[in-house]
Motif scaffolding. Structure first.
Motif, mmCIF file in Angstrom:
data_model
loop_
_atom_site.group_PDB
_atom_site.id
_atom_site.type_symbol
_atom_site.label_atom_id
_atom_site.label_comp_id
_atom_site.label_asym_id
_atom_site.label_seq_id
_atom_site.Cartn_x
_atom_site.Cartn_y
_atom_site.Cartn_z
ATOM 1 N N ALA A 1 0.830 -1.200 0.000
ATOM 2 C CA ALA A 1 0.000 0.000 0.000
ATOM 3 C C ALA A 1 0.868 1.255 0.000
ATOM 4 O O ALA A 1 2.019 1.240 0.436
ATOM 5 N N PHE A 2 0.304 2.348 -0.466
ATOM 6 C CA PHE A 2 0.960 3.647 -0.474
ATOM 7 C C PHE A 2 0.515 4.423 0.762
ATOM 8 O O PHE A 2 -0.687 4.523 1.038
ATOM 9 N N ILE A 3 1.455 4.956 1.518
ATOM 10 C CA ILE A 3 1.134 5.777 2.689
ATOM 11 C C ILE A 3 0.864 7.193 2.195
ATOM 12 O O ILE A 3 1.771 7.876 1.714
ATOM 13 N N SER A 4 -0.380 7.638 2.283
ATOM 14 C CA SER A 4 -0.759 8.956 1.773
ATOM 15 C C SER A 4 -0.577 10.056 2.810
ATOM 16 O O SER A 4 -0.447 11.228 2.443
ATOM 17 N N ARG A 5 -0.578 9.718 4.085
ATOM 18 C CA ARG A 5 -0.270 10.661 5.171
ATOM 19 C C ARG A 5 0.485 9.886 6.231
ATOM 20 O O ARG A 5 -0.037 8.920 6.792
#
Length: 115
Positions: A84-88
């Motif tokens: 997953a991509f950490i957006s914050r």
């Protein structure tokens, strides 16, 4: 009243690949699954149930689903390791800390901890 009035009862994710979603959420959060045919799988986190469906198009966005974690840093590491991509990144807010991530189908979710 049942005591459940006003509580989240079910969350449904439109996904492109049910097996990929099961692998992701099973690996990161330990969810269990019940199959209901080729286009729907129920998930359970042990308290709340929902579903993955391929019956409709993926609609990224929508309400922010917030998951709880006892160890926020470890959970973020597992989320990243699962792709997953950490957006914050982890940030403080009144009542705790949390981070946001984008799952394999583009949904943004958050994970929080009181510590």
């Amino acid at each position: 009243m049942s005591g459940q009035n006003g509580r989240i009862d079910n969350i449904e994710f439109n996904v492109t690949d049910i097996e990929r979603s099961k692998a992701f959420y099973g690996a990161v959060f330990g969810w269990s699954f019940t199959e209901y045919g080729p286009t729907y799988t129920e998930f359970s986190d042990g308290r709340l149930k929902g579903g993955f469906t391929t019956g409709e198009a993926v609609r990224p966005g929508g309400p922010l689903v917030i998951l709880h974690a006892d160890d926020l840093e470890d959970t973020q590491r597992r989320v990243e390791a699962a792709g997953a991509f950490i957006s914050r990144q982890i940030f403080a807010f009144p009542g705790g800390r949390r981070f946001h991530f984008i799952d394999p189908d583009g949904y943004e979710l958050a994970v929080w901890s009181a510590e």
